[in-house]
Design a protein around this motif. Sequence first.
Motif, mmCIF file in Angstrom:
data_model
loop_
_atom_site.group_PDB
_atom_site.id
_atom_site.type_symbol
_atom_site.label_atom_id
_atom_site.label_comp_id
_atom_site.label_asym_id
_atom_site.label_seq_id
_atom_site.Cartn_x
_atom_site.Cartn_y
_atom_site.Cartn_z
ATOM 1 N N ASN A 188 -12.103 25.653 56.285
ATOM 2 C CA ASN A 188 -12.317 24.747 57.419
ATOM 3 C C ASN A 188 -12.468 25.549 58.712
ATOM 4 O O ASN A 188 -12.109 26.732 58.781
ATOM 5 C CB ASN A 188 -11.110 23.810 57.600
ATOM 6 N N LYS A 189 -12.938 24.855 59.725
ATOM 7 C CA LYS A 189 -12.950 25.426 61.078
ATOM 8 C C LYS A 189 -12.428 24.347 62.020
ATOM 9 O O LYS A 189 -13.154 23.855 62.892
ATOM 10 C CB LYS A 189 -14.366 25.852 61.486
ATOM 11 N N CYS A 190 -11.176 23.939 61.793
ATOM 12 C CA CYS A 190 -10.613 22.803 62.539
ATOM 13 C C CYS A 190 -10.698 23.029 64.046
ATOM 14 O O CYS A 190 -10.461 24.142 64.526
ATOM 15 C CB CYS A 190 -9.158 22.594 62.156
ATOM 16 N N ASN A 250 -4.644 23.497 53.299
ATOM 17 C CA ASN A 250 -5.640 22.448 53.568
ATOM 18 C C ASN A 250 -6.034 21.705 52.284
ATOM 19 O O ASN A 250 -6.845 20.783 52.338
ATOM 20 C CB ASN A 250 -6.878 23.027 54.267
ATOM 21 N N PHE A 254 -8.700 22.206 66.249
ATOM 22 C CA PHE A 254 -7.408 22.544 66.865
ATOM 23 C C PHE A 254 -6.828 23.841 66.304
ATOM 24 O O PHE A 254 -5.682 24.166 66.585
ATOM 25 C CB PHE A 254 -6.407 21.402 66.645
ATOM 26 N N CYS A 255 -7.593 24.566 65.496
ATOM 27 C CA CYS A 255 -7.028 25.728 64.787
ATOM 28 C C CYS A 255 -6.565 26.807 65.761
ATOM 29 O O CYS A 255 -7.309 27.195 66.666
ATOM 30 C CB CYS A 255 -8.065 26.310 63.835
ATOM 31 N N ARG A 260 -6.405 29.812 65.193
ATOM 32 C CA ARG A 260 -7.212 31.038 65.068
ATOM 33 C C ARG A 260 -8.234 31.134 66.195
ATOM 34 O O ARG A 260 -8.749 32.211 66.489
ATOM 35 C CB ARG A 260 -7.943 31.076 63.727
ATOM 36 N N TYR A 309 -2.638 33.109 58.517
ATOM 37 C CA TYR A 309 -3.361 32.700 59.694
ATOM 38 C C TYR A 309 -4.490 31.742 59.297
ATOM 39 O O TYR A 309 -4.730 30.722 59.930
ATOM 40 C CB TYR A 309 -3.905 33.936 60.373
ATOM 41 N N GLY A 310 -5.118 32.115 58.192
ATOM 42 C CA GLY A 310 -6.142 31.235 57.621
ATOM 43 C C GLY A 310 -5.522 30.349 56.547
ATOM 44 O O GLY A 310 -4.386 29.915 56.685
ATOM 45 N N GLU A 311 -6.258 30.100 55.485
ATOM 46 C CA GLU A 311 -5.800 29.214 54.405
ATOM 47 C C GLU A 311 -5.131 30.049 53.299
ATOM 48 O O GLU A 311 -5.823 30.753 52.556
ATOM 49 C CB GLU A 311 -7.000 28.434 53.856
ATOM 50 N N CYS A 338 -10.683 30.850 55.840
ATOM 51 C CA CYS A 338 -10.395 29.437 55.625
ATOM 52 C C CYS A 338 -11.683 28.702 55.266
ATOM 53 O O CYS A 338 -12.781 29.143 55.633
ATOM 54 C CB CYS A 338 -9.776 28.803 56.859
HETATM 55 S S1 SF4 Z 1 -6.386 27.634 59.075
HETATM 56 FE FE1 SF4 Z 1 -5.688 25.493 58.981
HETATM 57 S S2 SF4 Z 1 -6.032 24.700 61.052
HETATM 58 FE FE2 SF4 Z 1 -7.232 26.611 60.868
HETATM 59 S S3 SF4 Z 1 -9.280 25.947 60.211
HETATM 60 FE FE3 SF4 Z 1 -8.104 26.398 58.360
HETATM 61 S S4 SF4 Z 1 -7.244 24.439 57.742
HETATM 62 FE FE4 SF4 Z 1 -7.879 24.241 59.859
#
Ligand code: SF4
Length: 201
Positions: free
Chosen positions: A24-26, A103, A28-29, A31, A73-75, A22
């Motif tokens: 991002n590393k949100c 995302n 709330f993720c 993962r 699971y990721g993007e 992904c």
């Molecule tokens: S998979 Fe979704 S929630 Fe998880 S880091 Fe990437 S964009 Fe954010």
Amino acid sequence: MAGMNIAYPFEGHLYINLTNRCTNKCKFCIRFTPSGVDGIDLWLEREPTVEEIKAALIKAEFKTYNEIVFCGYGEPMLRYDAIVEVAKFIRENTAAKIRINTNGHANRAAGKDITPELEGIVDVISISLNAKNAKEYNEICVCDYGEEGFYEMLDFAKKAKRYVPKVVLSVVDTISKEDIEACRKIAEEVGVEYRVRVYSE
Ligand code: SF4
């Protein structure tokens, strides 16, 4: 533990898992939680090929579902070329609705506008808005592109609506009521639908 959970049922729909990666590393993720989704371990030991994804769909009896979702699971859109091939395969075999949860960084990651490739094969694209401005977005999402990730995501939404019948910008209900309303205005300005998702651990 890594495995090969490529197609799995969730909330009555069939979800497709393409990658762990992904942009991002949100904070709330899922993962970063030990439980995965509904107790299903989605960490892939490697990325499945298109043929493996098709085989997993057949094994999961994909024709029995009315909605099929490219999600974690990721993007998923980091593999947009695989999505295009698999979505065509789904279209040829069932009238199920096809959705992508993303995302919105696919164009930046690919270095080109890939949204025309979604025409005719994707019914819904749900894009995580997450925050009302770039600074807060990057604080929540810890984006590889920094604050630019916010503008990339909005630009993707604008471009996607030319080719996908339903485009949704979404937030999670963990932000304040004021922020939920500010994000609603952004969705209106972009000209797409808006959804407030319920946070689930
Ligand atoms: S998979 Fe979704 S929630 Fe998880 S880091 Fe990437 S964009 Fe954010």
